[in-house]
Design a protein around this motif. Sequence first.
Motif, PDB file in Angstrom:
ATOM      1  N   SER A   1       6.744  -4.893   4.501  1.00 43.21           N
ATOM      2  CA  SER A   1       5.391  -5.421   4.810  1.00 43.21           C
ATOM      3  C   SER A   1       4.323  -4.570   3.635  1.00 43.21           C
ATOM      4  O   SER A   1       4.513  -3.684   3.315  1.00 43.21           O
ATOM      5  CB  SER A   1       4.806  -5.251   5.992  1.00 43.21           C
ATOM      6  OG  SER A   1       5.647  -5.813   7.186  1.00 43.21           O
ATOM      7  N   SER A   2       3.570  -5.683   3.168  1.00 41.23           N
ATOM      8  CA  SER A   2       2.763  -5.089   1.982  1.00 41.23           C
ATOM      9  C   SER A   2       1.821  -3.985   2.510  1.00 41.23           C
ATOM     10  O   SER A   2       1.548  -3.016   1.499  1.00 41.23           O
ATOM     11  CB  SER A   2       1.401  -6.457   1.777  1.00 41.23           C
ATOM     12  OG  SER A   2       2.172  -7.437   1.349  1.00 41.23           O
ATOM     13  N   SER A   3       1.323  -4.005   3.690  1.00 44.22           N
ATOM     14  CA  SER A   3       0.387  -2.790   3.983  1.00 44.22           C
ATOM     15  C   SER A   3       1.226  -1.486   4.420  1.00 44.22           C
ATOM     16  O   SER A   3       0.956  -0.452   4.586  1.00 44.22           O
ATOM     17  CB  SER A   3      -0.448  -3.092   5.164  1.00 44.22           C
ATOM     18  OG  SER A   3       0.340  -3.601   6.415  1.00 44.22           O
ATOM     19  N   HIS A   4       2.633  -1.683   4.503  1.00 42.39           N
ATOM     20  CA  HIS A   4       3.267  -0.569   5.093  1.00 42.39           C
ATOM     21  C   HIS A   4       4.256   0.085   3.876  1.00 42.39           C
ATOM     22  O   HIS A   4       4.934   0.866   4.177  1.00 42.39           O
ATOM     23  CB  HIS A   4       4.282  -1.043   6.321  1.00 42.39           C
ATOM     24  CG  HIS A   4       3.478  -1.438   7.280  1.00 42.39           C
ATOM     25  ND1 HIS A   4       4.299  -2.102   8.625  1.00 42.39           N
ATOM     26  CD2 HIS A   4       2.401  -1.177   7.887  1.00 42.39           C
ATOM     27  CE1 HIS A   4       3.430  -2.114   9.470  1.00 42.39           C
ATOM     28  NE2 HIS A   4       2.211  -1.737   8.965  1.00 42.39           N
ATOM     29  N   VAL A   5       3.921  -0.318   2.753  1.00 35.84           N
ATOM     30  CA  VAL A   5       4.768   0.128   1.495  1.00 35.84           C
ATOM     31  C   VAL A   5       4.713   1.740   1.624  1.00 35.84           C
ATOM     32  O   VAL A   5       5.977   2.162   1.663  1.00 35.84           O
ATOM     33  CB  VAL A   5       4.411  -0.332   0.218  1.00 35.84           C
ATOM     34  CG1 VAL A   5       5.406   0.249  -0.902  1.00 35.84           C
ATOM     35  CG2 VAL A   5       4.516  -1.847   0.317  1.00 35.84           C
TER      36      VAL A   5
END
Length: 943
Positions: free
Chosen positions: A675-679
């Motif tokens: 996920s984008s926010s969890h990179v």
Amino acid sequence: MTSHRIDSLGRIDRSKPIRFTFDGEDVHGFAGDTIASALLANGIGIVGRSFKYHRPRGIWGAGVEEPNAIVDVIAPSTIRNCRATTELAVDGMIVRSVNASPTAARDRNAFLDRFARFIPSAFYYKTFMWPDWHLFEPRIRNMAGLSVLDPNLDLPRYAEQVNESYDVLVIGGGAAGLYTALKVVEAGQSVILCDDGHEFGGALLHRSAIIDGIAGVEWITKVVARLAELGTRLLPRTTAFGVYDHMLIGLNERRKDGTDRLWRIRPKTVVLATGAIERPLSFANNDLPGILSAEAGLSYLRRHGVAVGRHVVIAGNNGHTQEVASALAAAGSKVTVVDYRKGQRLASAHGRGRVSAVTLEDGTRIVADAVLTSGGFTPTLHLYCQARGKLRFDDTLLSFIAGDEVDRVLIAGAADGRFGLQDVLQSAAAVLSKIGVAIEAIPEVGCEAPDSAIAPAWPQPGMAGRVWLDLQHDVTVKDIELAARENFVSVEHLKRYTTLGMATDQGKTSNLNGLALMAQLTDRAIPAVGTTTYRPPFTPVPLASLAGMRGGPLMNPPRRLALENEHRAAGANLREYGGWLRPAWYGDMTEDAAIQLEATKARKTVALFDGSPLGKIEVQGPQAAEFVDFVYYNTMSTLKPGRCRYGLILNEAGVVYDDGVLVRLEENRFLVSCSSSHVTGVHALLEEWRQDRFDRNQLFIHNATADTATLTVSGPRSRALLEAVDLGLSLDDEALPHMATSWGRFGPENVRVTRVSFTGDRCYELSIRADRAAPLWSRLQEAGRAFDAVVLGLEALMLLRAEKGFIVIGKDTDGLTLPMDLGVSTPLAKKPVDFIGRRSLFSEEARRQDRKQLVGLDVLEGNTPLATGAHGIEATVSGKRSIGYVTSSYSSPVLNRPIALALIERGASRHGEIIQIQHLGKTRNARVAPPCAFDVKGERLNA
């Protein structure tokens, strides 16, 4: 107290007079004065009030050890709770006392001292329990603290931060520190020298000394100039406040412009030349203004040209007071010496608001407008203890000194219990030999060493009158006796029961006297009582310094897309999502209208979307397949190269941490598309487990998210659009089926084309070098005009994925969601190898039958979507209770009705059941349904 200026003495600049106010009263001084020295020069005796009893307090010390003179500087800059002894006076400065109203001299709360017998140590633990502590708490908290923060003040919001590495960090700029730093830098090693004083020199600035045939102050000037010439980093007004993991040293520099700078230093070796702090003597009324440290009295005289009194009593248990007496006598003060080593002792001080006389134990009364005391010196070893050093008690020095050596930490000078100048330089030479710097001969010292003999002068049980140990927190001998009677004899219990050492000076002047008294009360030796734990910071550090540049937009700077300019040109409305500034929707219409239009066209034709923040973390090496099997809840090692699989990553509690697609690019090369926010979090998780469980030479991880832009083409006409662009690869479903990846070309650049979908329609992800994304994006838009393509914002994408029941981790899950709650149970039963969180999925908590599970909700009346966060409720005997809540809710333009996802208790078994949804007092009905509301059979993936 008749302290006054001596015209012929001091290091102040008399050509630069200054004027400031203290509690509204004019104060005159000179450049080089501290606030404290200027107050003394103007005869101001009462500078503050004690914390609990609001007793009048005067200046006691001359540096960071000062317990009384805590002030607020209001202008020209605002500094709360600073020490008057360490803050330079500035022309036009506005200074106010703290813990006093309206002024320190006329504090209306002084009446509290009359009730002192009723409010001894720990009285609040016993007094305010009945009927309810909360009745008293607001008022007590309002009275607590020293200063008062004004939220309207424009305080410094950030400070510069510097990271450096040096061979040697020398902390303390006295004789030992200067000499050590000079010899180390002359030997070719890099050195940083810091000192919390406004200038280097330490005690040499006020103690008589001859070094190599010149006066001590001249030697300082010579050495500092030589250090600067050799490129030494010199940091006056800089406090080393903490030692942290892996020998990280924190320094806070107070700059000349009034701002702070934080230094994070990683030295190979630390030399502590931090000096020692003088202890008070204990006698009745020893807290009266006009009673100072003997060392402070000499410092004010020699550094600032201020004599602390005209009739001065100097009492001490050591030979260091001799020079103090001689210097004050030479300045014109009448001096009386009380030598504890000869059996003379102070019994009490007298005075109303300030000292006027003292009485000796033999009954002799001596008129005095100032009393200077010295109960011995305590080496400043806070940083040594923070580095896990252990103290030992020295019966000769009557103080704690460093015990066993600590790796990479060396101690010199008074901090090592060496007080004569000759001994100080010899200890520095011993430190230099451990660093590998050979010294043929130390500098020649031409002054007489003070008498090293010292007599015990500890506070005694049963002392008459009020004998003060902690001057700021009003802890007396009787308070320590009370703690002993009530069995609070552990040093940690003593500290918290009496608040001994919990003031802003952190016990620098009070702790050892308190420990010595407890030792006598419990018939123990002082080292058996022990010491409390030394923790950073050594002195308070401004929050602005710790915050660094992280203020306003710099607190958490948004990451920017490579195509931001292109999106702005297309009319994008940008918002922050997961740390990235991304298009929410396009155009100048309302947000709801734009989202509905974009979602409708995406289902009918083709949509272009910038998905560049999507994680692209490469896992490579011979152990890569084994590694991804361990990291993912699903089995991933059975993937063939060129194929993809959706999977979940759990944390050790079994909670779903992230989801996404894993791509197997080659036999030993995988791409984690998280996920984008969890990179950042996923990258850290992968690296943690790689280092903890796998061979670092067989497994490598590289985060390529920022290097690669990902552009998505989705919708029924997506294949036709890409064929028009011609990326040089076959888009036939057999050649590139759903959940497969291949390589194409766009001009000279490689493009990775992957068939995955977050919308439920046929979809292609095109990954290209980030700096080559703009031409490809332009070409896609150009070709898309023939297919009525729409540019898709993130809000419309969220609607499209919700129609398919696709989750967003952290939105449609919470910190308790397990994979089984999302309907994914097969890996737990069939996966043959271990994985992160596996054991937690067999716990009693994980097997609860009433867990919240992911469901869809069909709204039964009206076209208004349910409120996100609205609760599902059910009636109970005691009233209503929540059975879950709505996680995502939208109005679907394709289905022409509201849709929602929710986490509901026993949701999987409730399909078809009608439940009540309540929000802000209003209730609606909804039918529990499967999460997927659109294209349930998935036919559009290949349409």
